[in-house]
Design an enzyme around this catalytic site. Structure first.
Site, mmCIF file in Angstrom:
data_model
loop_
_atom_site.group_PDB
_atom_site.id
_atom_site.type_symbol
_atom_site.label_atom_id
_atom_site.label_comp_id
_atom_site.label_asym_id
_atom_site.label_seq_id
_atom_site.Cartn_x
_atom_site.Cartn_y
_atom_site.Cartn_z
ATOM 1 N N LYS A 199 21.302 44.236 26.565
ATOM 2 C CA LYS A 199 19.650 43.252 26.380
ATOM 3 C C LYS A 199 19.003 43.855 27.191
ATOM 4 O O LYS A 199 17.841 44.211 27.280
ATOM 5 C CB LYS A 199 20.025 41.980 26.782
ATOM 6 C CG LYS A 199 20.821 41.082 25.766
ATOM 7 C CD LYS A 199 20.975 39.679 26.119
ATOM 8 C CE LYS A 199 21.752 39.045 25.103
ATOM 9 N NZ LYS A 199 21.968 37.628 25.299
ATOM 10 N N ARG A 235 21.925 42.972 12.714
ATOM 11 C CA ARG A 235 22.962 42.313 11.610
ATOM 12 C C ARG A 235 21.967 41.187 10.842
ATOM 13 O O ARG A 235 20.994 40.603 11.332
ATOM 14 C CB ARG A 235 23.989 41.996 12.279
ATOM 15 C CG ARG A 235 23.709 40.774 13.161
ATOM 16 C CD ARG A 235 24.954 40.009 13.754
ATOM 17 N NE ARG A 235 24.458 39.020 14.917
ATOM 18 C CZ ARG A 235 23.758 38.193 14.770
ATOM 19 N NH1 ARG A 235 23.562 37.509 13.918
ATOM 20 N NH2 ARG A 235 23.814 37.321 16.004
ATOM 21 N N GLU A 237 14.268 38.329 18.288
ATOM 22 C CA GLU A 237 14.135 37.266 18.812
ATOM 23 C C GLU A 237 13.066 37.144 19.854
ATOM 24 O O GLU A 237 13.120 37.670 20.676
ATOM 25 C CB GLU A 237 15.393 36.587 19.429
ATOM 26 C CG GLU A 237 16.613 36.567 18.222
ATOM 27 C CD GLU A 237 17.957 36.008 18.902
ATOM 28 O OE1 GLU A 237 18.495 35.200 17.955
ATOM 29 O OE2 GLU A 237 18.112 35.726 19.930
ATOM 30 N N HIS A 267 23.114 26.153 24.134
ATOM 31 C CA HIS A 267 22.162 27.496 23.849
ATOM 32 C C HIS A 267 22.638 28.120 22.497
ATOM 33 O O HIS A 267 22.346 29.241 22.351
ATOM 34 C CB HIS A 267 22.550 28.631 24.964
ATOM 35 C CG HIS A 267 22.121 28.198 26.371
ATOM 36 N ND1 HIS A 267 20.774 27.844 26.585
ATOM 37 C CD2 HIS A 267 22.890 27.819 27.366
ATOM 38 C CE1 HIS A 267 20.824 27.527 28.033
ATOM 39 N NE2 HIS A 267 21.976 27.355 28.148
#
Lengths: 73, 451
Positions: free
Chosen positions: B116, B292, B275, B235
């Site tokens: 990330k 994906r 996102e 989450h």
């Protein structure tokens, strides 16, 4: 002294054993870490006592209601 | 085009891809573990191979066994779907090394987006808005505090190579920062075999809005609008919808277009999702990219009428987007998906067991994707998703109504499910207003406990 059976609340796989036979534990101590559906769930000592027997090993699949740890309290 | 494709997955995910392979006239090869011997995805495929014991590490994550199936069957493609090995660059490389098509982006993209911190850096360099972050933290306590001050509390501690909210903690007080970083580090190590953690600016009450994209191997990138996935528990998403409610269409278009530009510039080459978090102040910042197909791809398929799995396969086979996608893609109506989990609807603890009753709604207008059937066991080995229910109609109000009716009709016994929680959410005024953030479920539950 009497024996207390610590059982599996749901069907799980044993992920990690955190304590050894003969060890003193206090209420709230983590005995085992279980895994179900990608979630880690700690198995907690319900009372103060001594670990008399750990009946499971890491990677064991355990059915709901099966005894995993016996505590002498 | 591919002739035979191994579907390296189970349950609803495997069935979804097998269905499209069949419609395209491509032979499908299913794989299954010892826990999945009676599941429907095996029967639906043209061939099926046993790959190992029940734990995922011995079966659906077992690279050797999967590569062996490719060799044995003479397959020329592999579809990882989502979860398991779908974002494993090493596996994708090994598949390619056999001369077989990996139906997903090139391994280099899986690799660079899976960390990330890397992906944040890459997106920032290419002009996308990324919130403040620390970079990978060392162990020096003074440095950690310094980084925390630079960003400004509150901050969120996150594993760089994690997901699913594991090892992720907000910190509001400086005294707790170092301890929390250590806690995140040890959880990350246990769950993701990586001790890399970083800080990012904590955004209170964010909305989770993501953009579906597809790229081809010639640098063309198209978007398929956004999905709102703000309704979450622990989450993890439990409801997704498209389009995102209360958002200005022009703002969404603008964001989507800037994303396709960035991805085209860097040369991304298959399906993906960007996102983003939208703060209470209306600002958007990049959260992460998934390389994906997503679990929630169905809502996008419903509003666009496009089969994303087929499009992904065509792109992976080397076809150009302009040759199979319509020139103009328009969103039509409103689609919503709920994820039915085998879990306690209040504590969210898993609830494995036997599906004594399992009767999905029979309304033809409702799309149900499941890997289960009545009488089957939901085992503790895999994730708790047992079905997805998708509704689509002209308006958001009608879609909510349709979904409530479908959920009431869904008859499941033997395991606990989150259906009661989903129905409550769908009925709530707050949800109906469209103004839902990622804390909605936990806040609603807290309120209930206080009563």
């Amino acid at each position: 002294m009497s024996d207390v059976n610590v059982e599996a609340g749901i069907t799980v796989v044993v992920w990690k054993i955190e304590k050894e036979t003969g060890k003193k534990v206090v209420e709230g101590d983590v005995l085992l870490i279980l895994e179900s559906m990608k979630m880690k769930i700690p198995l907690i000592a319900p009372l103060d006592g001594i670990i008399k027997e750990i009946k499971v090993e890491a990677k064991d699949a355990v059915e709901e209601g099966e005894t995993m740890v016996i505590l002498s309290v | 085009m591919f002739h035979k494709v191994v579907v390296a997955n189970r349950g609803d995910a495997a069935r979804r891809v097998i269905r499209t392979l069949r419609s395209m006239g491509i032979r499908s090869v299913a794989v299954y573990s010892k826990a999945d011997i009676d599941t429907p995805h095996i029967e639906e495929a043209d061939e099926a191979y046993f790959i190992g014991e029940a734990p995922a590490s011995k079966s659906y994550l077992n690279q050797e066994a999967l590569l062996e199936v490719i060799k044995q069957t003479g397959a020329d493609g592999l579809h990882p779907v989502y979860g398991f090995l779908s974002e494993n660059a090493e596996f994708a490389t090994r598949v390619k090394d056999l001369g077989v098509g990996f139906i997903g982006p090139s391994p280099q993209w899986i690799h660079s987006m899976s960390n990330k911190n890397n992906s944040r850096q890459l997106m920032k360099e290419n002009g996308m808005h990324v919130g403040l972050g620390s970079g990978i933290l060392g162990t020096n306590a003074e440095n950690i505090i310094k980084k925390g001050r630079e960003i400004g509390l509150p901050v969120l501690v996150k594993p760089a190579e994690g997901g699913g909210g594991i090892g992720m903690f907000p910190v509001f007080e400086e005294e707790k920062l170092v301890k929390t970083v250590e806690r995140a580090r040890s959880q990350s190590l246990a769950s993701f075999s990586s001790d890399k953690v970083y800080l990012e600016k904590y955004m209170p009450r964010p909305r989770h809005i993501e953009f579906q994209i597809l790229a081809d191997q010639n640098g063309e990138v198209r978007h398929f609008f956004e999905r709102d996935c703000s309704l979450q528990r622990r989450h993890q998403k439990i409801l997704e919808e498209a389009p995102a409610p209360l958002m200005k269409r022009s703002d969404m278009e603008e964001l989507a277009n800037s994303i396709t530009k960035v991805l085209s510039k860097i040369g991304y080459d298959n399906i993906g999702t960007i996102e983003m978090l939208r703060g209470a102040d209306g600002s958007f910042s990049f959260l992460e990219m998934n390389t994906r197909l997503q679990v929630e791809h169905a809502v996008t398929e419903e509003i666009t009428g496009i089969d994303l799995v087929e499009s992904q396969i065509r792109s992976a086979a080397g076809e150009a987007l302009k040759d199979f996608l319509p020139k103009a893609i328009k969103p039509s109506g409103h689609a919503m998906e709920v994820r039915i989990y085998a879990e306690d609807p209040e504590s969210f603890l898993p609830s494995p067991g036997k599906l004594n009753t399992f009767r999905p709604p029979i309304d033809k207008d409702i799309r149900v994707e499941t890997g289960y059937a009545e009488g089957l066991m939901v085992t503790p080995y895999y994730d708790p998703l047992i079905a997805k229910v998708i509704a689509h109609s002209e308006t958001r109000e009608k879609t909510i109504e349709k979904l409530i009716n479908a959920l009431k009709e869904f008859d499941i016994s033997g395991v606990k499910t989150n259906i009661p929680l989903l129905i409550n959410c769908l009925y709530s005024e707050k949800f109906k207003s469209g103004n839902v953030d990622t804390d909605f479920v936990s806040k609603a539950l807290n309120k209930k406990e206080k009563k």
